[in-house]
Scaffold this motif. Structure first.
Motif, mmCIF file in Angstrom:
data_model
loop_
_atom_site.group_PDB
_atom_site.id
_atom_site.type_symbol
_atom_site.label_atom_id
_atom_site.label_comp_id
_atom_site.label_asym_id
_atom_site.label_seq_id
_atom_site.Cartn_x
_atom_site.Cartn_y
_atom_site.Cartn_z
ATOM 1 N N TRP A 155 -9.470 2.049 15.617
ATOM 2 C CA TRP A 155 -8.035 2.188 15.375
ATOM 3 C C TRP A 155 -7.344 2.758 16.618
ATOM 4 O O TRP A 155 -7.865 3.645 17.294
ATOM 5 N N ARG A 179 -2.288 0.620 9.138
ATOM 6 C CA ARG A 179 -2.338 1.696 8.157
ATOM 7 C C ARG A 179 -1.524 2.890 8.660
ATOM 8 O O ARG A 179 -1.263 3.021 9.874
ATOM 9 N N GLU A 233 0.803 5.359 -0.026
ATOM 10 C CA GLU A 233 -0.051 6.517 0.217
ATOM 11 C C GLU A 233 0.806 7.768 0.334
ATOM 12 O O GLU A 233 1.827 7.762 1.039
ATOM 13 N N VAL A 266 0.855 -1.190 0.000
ATOM 14 C CA VAL A 266 0.000 0.000 0.000
ATOM 15 C C VAL A 266 0.887 1.235 0.000
ATOM 16 O O VAL A 266 1.673 1.452 0.934
ATOM 17 N N GLU A 294 -6.229 9.441 6.008
ATOM 18 C CA GLU A 294 -6.055 8.039 6.400
ATOM 19 C C GLU A 294 -5.750 7.214 5.167
ATOM 20 O O GLU A 294 -6.387 7.383 4.121
ATOM 21 N N GLY A 295 -4.771 6.318 5.272
ATOM 22 C CA GLY A 295 -4.432 5.443 4.171
ATOM 23 C C GLY A 295 -5.198 4.137 4.227
ATOM 24 O O GLY A 295 -5.874 3.833 5.217
ATOM 25 N N ASP A 296 -5.124 3.367 3.150
ATOM 26 C CA ASP A 296 -5.718 2.039 3.136
ATOM 27 C C ASP A 296 -4.857 1.084 3.962
ATOM 28 O O ASP A 296 -3.639 1.250 4.062
ATOM 29 N N PRO A 297 -5.477 0.036 4.533
ATOM 30 C CA PRO A 297 -4.718 -0.857 5.414
ATOM 31 C C PRO A 297 -4.197 -2.103 4.694
ATOM 32 O O PRO A 297 -4.662 -2.458 3.604
ATOM 33 N N TYR A 348 -2.836 -4.614 -4.870
ATOM 34 C CA TYR A 348 -1.838 -4.746 -3.805
ATOM 35 C C TYR A 348 -0.516 -5.312 -4.297
ATOM 36 O O TYR A 348 0.396 -5.529 -3.515
ATOM 37 N N TRP A 362 7.747 -1.131 6.708
ATOM 38 C CA TRP A 362 7.177 0.195 6.532
ATOM 39 C C TRP A 362 8.262 1.153 6.066
ATOM 40 O O TRP A 362 9.434 1.022 6.410
#
Length: 849
Positions: free
Chosen positions: A343, A369, A292, A290, A300-303, A417, A317
């Motif tokens: 979250w 995320r 972002e 992912v 907020e990003g996608d998880p 993905y 990460w």
């Protein structure tokens, strides 16, 4: 047998619609007038309040509305999103976090203020968001709306010297706008895909839900005819982003070039066809990446989804770019439905970096995320990535262009993905390559499409979703009806059951009980009848459906059987087999008020009216003819009597005409018993009335309760005008074509002493009629139509004054005939413009032998 008999209402001239073959679309509307979309060859026009919707002339313009350059526009995009002009199109490139926006301030002259304008947008690839306001950022003139591929004309009325337009895109893909302009003066015309031949072949099926008409044809991608206001209309593609899908055989791998946005899709060997443009592909991929980019807060990003034990729960990460602020890694547990719950924060970062992270909760499904909290973005672009080798996800792309047999251009609809090759993928069942649905219906909270032998039902209350990850009773439906027809499903009809019509059978689709909703697991199609249908739409009246049999000359009723457990068909022409006289039915509509009447248009230009009240055992046919040819019919629901509109070719041109209300055809000041009629309110001393559509025709003239010209002294229209003696101001004038209504009894078998009168020489010595709202001036009776005479000239031994309107007429039996014959009958003729209604008819039949 039961009820009254009346001379039919006249037909009021509405507008010239001489556009070739047309289709009148029924649009249910709660307003005080009818809205009728009229389709012609690749065009749509709208009738509102008995006139074609038109735009007035204004000088207001959109600068570079044809997008020859970006001059006049302002790029108001955020972050990495952009608004540019390329190849004559506005290109709005959004990202997962940023909006692409183009704005323009449009000047409105004083003379154009308070005039209705039309903003016309040709969207080549949506979804495009739009708003227009009297101040920047406002949407008081055109409320924020989302438009998809097609042409839209949205009305607005400016009241200020400037209006503020914004076109924008919040999706992570390209939106293309071909033009954005102010409508020119004249009749509003919206492009459509359906040709004149398509209309002649009657391939269009449609169903209204709220302000949208969903249309299928089997030849083209489904369309939505959208109403955004009485004078705001558009036609756009019906686009679904999540199915329905079929599985591939796994012999070819597909490789995407991007995770989000626009890119390409490559096949491992020749596979793609140019007709696959518009097709969806769902790619199943191992591993999850992912990316972002954050340029504002909050965001907020996608998880990614993490599972397993030990090292299988490790992911990488990365944070990079030039920026200032705080980036937060967050985690959430599975909420039990496969989605993240609440979250919580894992850590914050205020600088670039890269590392691995291993979650310690073995066998627990978690989601991770990146996010930027409110106030935590100071400047720059925070470039983040989460990369996890475990798990698998799926993403969906749409083909938007053909490059070669191994490569196509795509837009990503739901995030991919991985950019690796995959042999696991599905493809959508709708495209130019796969074919398109040919029928549509709304039933049980779902939108159903019929394609070949299969019915596709949407997720309940989500008419543009076929997401097969939805489970249980709400899952979408893609099931066969097991028909024996090569042509497949011609129409769908939602009665107490969903009925699918083919050219061989009518199929009732059952659940396990009448009250149980249809689901993918509760789906049992059975043949309710084997009449077979013609390729003409079916219609419904309450629990009954009415369809045209495959011969084209028969009409049948689908109704619950006597036990009420299923549907069966019956012949509506059983008592009148030759009512169509061998001519095929080409159109059908149902009028519900004041009586239920099913209108059939025949290929020979005549119409048939079926008075249909089965609960009262009334199924009665009437022939309807006019000085011209009936071509199409539509029945529009409304206050009081339904409005019935016809496309009629008369006097060398095609017209739109409306069936007058029964209340307008009972005499009085305004009496509308004429065809192609126009009505006027006279000015003081007016003598000349313009009726150009009736030029050269002989007409009747009704003035304030009196037939100034009837069928004994018709007026010939010359130079488009009718000239009559001066009329006082405010008086009502109705001018139109004459017609007659005829009734002939069956062979007389009853009403005689000594048994049946059948096969005996007999005569109808006397006739009695109880009349209401009738003028006797146009009424004749006799033993045949060749031997008609005035029904009566007296009442109570007094002469009847011409033009007398009787609310009730009840008199002694009148002498009819002295002739004896084995086939003696009663014939009645009523002539327009005089009203006539018979509430009862009694015969004195005498036999001889």
């Amino acid at each position: 047998m039961i009820g009254s008999m009346t001379l039919r209402p006249g037909l009021e001239y509405i507008a010239d619609i001489d556009f070739g073959d047309v289709r009148l679309i029924e649009y249910s509307y709660s307003g005080g007038f009818a809205l009728i979309p009229i389709l012609s060859g690749e065009e749509m026009r709208i009738v509102k309040d008995n006139a074609l919707v038109s735009r007035v002339s204004v000088s207001t313009t959109v600068t570079n509305g044809e997008f020859n350059s970006f001059v006049g526009w302002t790029d108001a995009s955020t972050g990495s999103a952009t608004a540019t002009v390329s190849a004559g199109e506005l290109v709005l490139t959004g990202t997962t976090q940023d909006r692409a926006s183009a704005k323009q301030t449009i000047a409105v002259s004083v003379g154009d203020q308070n005039k209705e304008h039309g903003l016309r947008l040709d969207v080549r690839r949506g979804p495009l968001s739009i708003r227009l306001g009297s101040t920047t950022g406002d949407d008081d003139l055109i409320p924020q709306a989302v438009l998809d591929d097609g042409v839209h004309s949205i009305a607005f009325t400016p009241t200020t010297s400037n209006v503020y337009l914004e076109l924008f895109n919040d999706e992570a893909r390209n939106v293309l706008v071909f033009s954005c302009q102010i409508d020119s003066a004249g009749v509003l015309v919206i492009p459509t895909p359906w040709t004149g031949d398509d209309l002649t072949d009657d391939i269009i099926r449609y169903k209204q839900n709220k302000d949208v008409l969903y249309a299928a044809s089997g030849t083209y991608q489904q369309r939505e005819i959208q109403r955004r206001g009485d004078t705001s209309w558009g036609v756009q593609r019906y686009k679904v982003d999540d199915g329905p899908f079929s599985a591939s055989d796994g012999s070819i791998s597909l490789t995407p070039s991007v995770l989000t946005g626009n890119g390409s899709l490559t096949a491992s060997r020749n596979y793609f066809e140019s007709t696959m443009v518009g097709r969806l592909f769902r790619l199943f991929q191992s591993g999850q990446t992912v990316d972002e980019d954050f340029t504002a807060d909050p965001a907020e990003g996608d998880p990614i989804r993490v599972s397993g034990v030990g090292s299988a729960r490790r992911f990488t990460w990365t944070i990079s770019g030039t920026w200032s602020g705080t980036v937060t890694l967050q985690v959430a547990n599975d909420d039990g439905s496969g989605n993240p719950g609440s979250w919580t924060d894992v850590f914050d970062r205020v600088s670039n970096g890269s590392s691995t992270y291993t979650d310690s909760d073995d066998n627990v499904i978690k989601f991770f995320r990146f996010a930027v909290k409110s106030g935590n973005h100071t400047s720059g672009t925070m470039e983040t990535r989460l990369s996890y080798e475990g798990g698998s996800q799926s993403g969906i792309v749409r083909v938007i262009g053909y490059t070669s047999a191994t490569s196509v251009a795509i837009e990503v609809l739901s995030r991919l993905y991985s950019t690796g090759a995959t042999f696991e993928w599905d493809y959508s069942t709708w495209s130019d390559y796969d074919g398109w649905p040919a029928s549509v219906e709304v039933f049980g909270g779902r939108l159903y499409w019929g394609q070949d032998d299969t019915v596709h039902g949407s997720v309940p209350d989500a008419f543009k979703s076929f997401d097969d990850t939805v489970e249980g009773a709400s899952a979408p439906i893609s099931r066969s009806v097991n028909s024996s027809s090569q042509r497949g499903i011609l129409w769908l009809l939602g009665l107490q059951r969903l009925i699918a019509g083919t050219d061989a059978t009518e199929i009732s689709i059952k659940a396990s009980s009448f009250d149980e909703p249809l689901t993918a697991d509760s789906w049992f199609p059975v043949d309710a009848s084997t009449r077979g249908g013609a390729n003409i739409r079916s219609v419904k009246a309450d629990k009954d459906g009415i369809f045209v049999q495959s011969s084209g000359t028969g009409a049948f009723r689908m109704a619950p059987d006597q036990q009420g457990f299923d549907y069966t068909s019956s012949d509506l022409m059983a008592m009148h087999e030759e009512i169509c006289e061998g001519s095929a039915i080409v159109d059908v509509a149902v009028q519900r008020r004041p009586d239920t009447v099913v209108w059939f248009i025949l290929a020979n230009g005549e119409a048939r009216a079926l008075t249909y009240e089965p609960s009262q055992n009334v199924i009665g046919w009437s022939r309807v003819t006019t000085d011209g040819l009936f071509k199409r019919v539509a029945a529009i629901r409304g206050a009081g009597q339904d409005s019935v509109y016809f496309a009629i070719v008369r006097n060398g041109a095609q017209r739109l005409e409306r069936l007058a209300s029964v209340s307008e055809c009972i005499g009085g000041a305004e009496n509308c018993i004429a065809d192609g009629f126009s009505r006027f309110t006279a000015t003081a001393g007016q003598t000349t009335f313009s009726v150009p559509h009736l030029n050269g025709k002989q007409v009747t003239v009704w003035v304030d309760g009196v037939a100034v010209r009837d069928q004994n002294n018709l007026y010939t229209v010359a130079s488009n005008q009718v000239v009559i003696p001066a009329v006082a101001e405010g008086k009502s004038v109705v001018i139109g074509l004459p017609y007659s209504g005829r009734f002939q009894s069956t062979k007389l078998a009853y009403g005689a002493a000594g048994g049946t009168a059948l096969f005996k020489r007999k005569r109808v010595a006397q006739l009695g009629m109880y009349l209401v709202n009738t003028m006797l001036d146009g009424l004749k009776a006799g033993r045949s139509f060749a031997e008609l005479r005035k029904f009566t000239t007296t009442k109570d031994d007094k002469a009847i004054v011409a033009g007398t309107l009787y609310e009730e007429f009840d008199a002694d039996l009148m002498a009819v005939s002295n002739s004896w014959d084995t086939d003696s009958r009663i014939c009645i003729e009523a002539l327009s413009p005089y009203p006539f209604t018979a509430a009862a008819l009694v015969l004195d039949t005498q036999t001889n032998g």
